[in-house]
Scaffold this active site. Structure first.
Site, PDB file in Angstrom:
ATOM      1  N   GLU A 174      46.171  42.062  46.668  1.00 61.84           N
ATOM      2  CA  GLU A 174      46.165  41.903  48.119  1.00 61.84           C
ATOM      3  C   GLU A 174      47.279  40.991  48.627  1.00 61.84           C
ATOM      4  OE1 GLU A 174      43.634  43.334  50.383  1.00 61.84           O
ATOM      5  OE2 GLU A 174      43.408  44.624  48.627  1.00 61.84           O
ATOM      6  N   HIS A 250      39.433  37.600  51.798  1.00 64.09           N
ATOM      7  CA  HIS A 250      40.626  37.038  51.176  1.00 64.09           C
ATOM      8  C   HIS A 250      40.486  35.521  51.100  1.00 64.09           C
ATOM      9  CE1 HIS A 250      43.038  40.716  52.756  1.00 64.09           C
ATOM     10  NE2 HIS A 250      42.793  40.883  51.479  1.00 64.09           N
ATOM     11  N   CYS A 369      47.221  35.589  58.662  1.00 66.61           N
ATOM     12  CA  CYS A 369      47.343  36.999  58.291  1.00 66.61           C
ATOM     13  C   CYS A 369      48.655  37.592  58.770  1.00 66.61           C
ATOM     14  CB  CYS A 369      46.188  37.803  58.895  1.00 66.61           C
ATOM     15  SG  CYS A 369      44.584  37.500  58.133  1.00 66.61           S
TER      16      CYS A 369
END
Length: 448
Positions: A174, A250, A369
């Site tokens: 990720e 995450h 993000c």
């Protein structure tokens, strides 16, 4: 040679919408089927970039993906003209069409894992695009992401571009959302902190039961090897499965770090006391500030709801940091009170700046993000594509570009509109010229 941490934020794409595609991301699921405003979303992200540039931080721009992704729809058996492909997909597989229209590449913390030249044995900056295998709508990004990164950081003298890891669940990766780097100064060798959710080859190890653990230990280890990192300066830590099941998909939803500071929740990791010892040991005797937020101060659900930990920590000087948080933190009295307490404590955080990123937040992505951190020394910064670096002129030009090409309202039914595809391709063609990227998109490379 002096080094900088540059933040490369993703431009929000013209198809920004709320399809609720990300199982395990609470905000994404809650916003499903809402009407979005792509123009406002792009301007909110761009305003953050410009504000940080104005404060003297090195700020860059990463282009969005081509969406709708007709190329992928054709691979899945839809045929005819582009308009017919969209029509057939909307009738036969609307959720697949929604996935192929996602603007999720805006969250460039998932674009790649980056290791600076000071950490790599070959003295180059290493990039590995994330394969994002856990979500179909994100797994189709990495090929274009690799081209965007290669056009932004060109040549092989200073930069090493790796392919994404094999696109299977055992090597689910990720990107930088699960990677943090600690160091004294950016140009000095640092500690790579890789966070994973599960072991892929040892099913006896702990894992979440409700939501998926997207990052595997094996993927993190593979990247550390490929980037030629010193094993003595790498720490692997497993996320607490309980917090993944609470919506922490995450690491950057439960922790944030920069240089000599880690700010995290006390439930962030399995065997957290050991993780802290490992980080201190790898940091090689230099002081590492670890600020833990207790469950009494803030529950995991409050952390997920406010995105407190999905903040940016930016160095103002050797001793002070700016913390960038979303407006949702100020709107929550408990979170805002906690932030004031953190400011008053003996740690490097000396200032907080708040940004309105509601369009992104409604889809589950906060300040952290939206950016990919890239540590560059002076020579590497000089070798970076200058057209991608924020300036007054670029800010003005991108604002005009957004005003010209973006809609201010996008509903799920609009995704099948062929006109949206043509608008998006026209916009991206112009953007590649603005950012001097060359033919990075499938429609450009295939003559579409």
């Amino acid at each position: 040679m002096k080094a900088f941490e540059a933040n490369f934020d993703g431009l929000v794409g013209p198809t920004h919408n709320y399809a609720g595609l990300s199982f395990g991301n609470v905000a994404s699921e809650k916003s499903q089927a809402s009407v979005s405003n792509p123009r406002l979303a792009a301007k909110q992200g761009l305003a953050k970039m410009k504000a940080l540039h104005d404060r003297g931080f090195v700020q860059g721009v990463l282009a969005p993906q081509e969406r709708p992704d007709v190329h992928t729809l054709r691979r899945l058996g839809f045929s005819g003209s582009d308009a017919q492909v969209l029509h057939h997909a909307a009738r036969q597989a609307p959720r697949i069409l929604e996935a192929c229209c996602s603007a999720s590449s805006m969250w460039t913390a998932n674009a790649a894992t980056v290791s600076p030249s000071a950490d790599a044995l070959d003295g180059r900056v290493h990039f590995t695009p994330a394969n994002l295998t856990n979500k179909f709508h994100r797994s189709i990004e990495h090929a274009t992401t690799g081209r965007i990164l290669a056009a932004t950081f060109p040549g092989d003298r200073h930069f090493k571009h790796h392919p994404a890891l094999p696109g299977i669940e055992h090597f689910g990766d990720e990107g930088a959302a699960n990677h943090t780097r600690f160091c004294g100064h950016y140009g000095e060798p640092g500690v790579g902190f890789f966070v994973y959710g599960r072991h892929a080859f040892d099913l006896s190890q702990p894992r979440p039961g409700r939501f998926p653990a997207r990052q595997t230990l094996e993927a993190s280890q593979a990247i550390a090897r490929a980037h030629r990192l010193d094993s003595a300066r790498v720490v692997f830590a497993q996320q607490n499965p309980a917090v993944i099941d609470a919506g922490v998909f995450h690491n950057d939803v439960i922790a944030v770090g920069n240089r000599n500071l880690l700010l995290c929740h006390e439930q962030a990791y399995l065997e957290q006391a050991r993780v802290k010892r490992d980080l201190q040991r790898a940091f090689d005797g230099e002081p590492l500030h670890i600020v833990e937020v207790s469950s009494a101060q803030l529950s995991v659900s409050e952390a997920v709801g406010s995105y407190l930990f999905n903040s940016q920590l930016l160095s103002l000087d050797d001793d002070h940091m700016l913390m960038v948080v979303p407006e949702e933190c100020r709107e929550n009295p408990r979170v805002w009170s906690l932030l004031q307490a953190i400011l008053a404590e003996d740690n490097p955080i000396s200032e907080i700046e708040v940004f309105d990123l509601k369009q992104s937040m409604s889809n589950g992505g906060g300040p952290a993000c939206l950016r990919l951190r890239v540590v560059l020394n002076e020579a590497e910064l000089a070798a970076t594509n200058p057209a991608t670096l924020m300036s007054d002129a670029l800010f003005a030009r991108l604002n005009r570009w957004i005003d010209t090409h973006y809609r201010d309202r996008l509903a799920p039914k609009d995704l099948a509109d062929p006109q949206l595809l043509y608008e998006s391709r026209t916009a991206l063609s112009e953007l590649t010229e603005i950012l001097a990227l060359g033919p990075i998109y499938p429609f450009q490379r295939q003559g579409g």
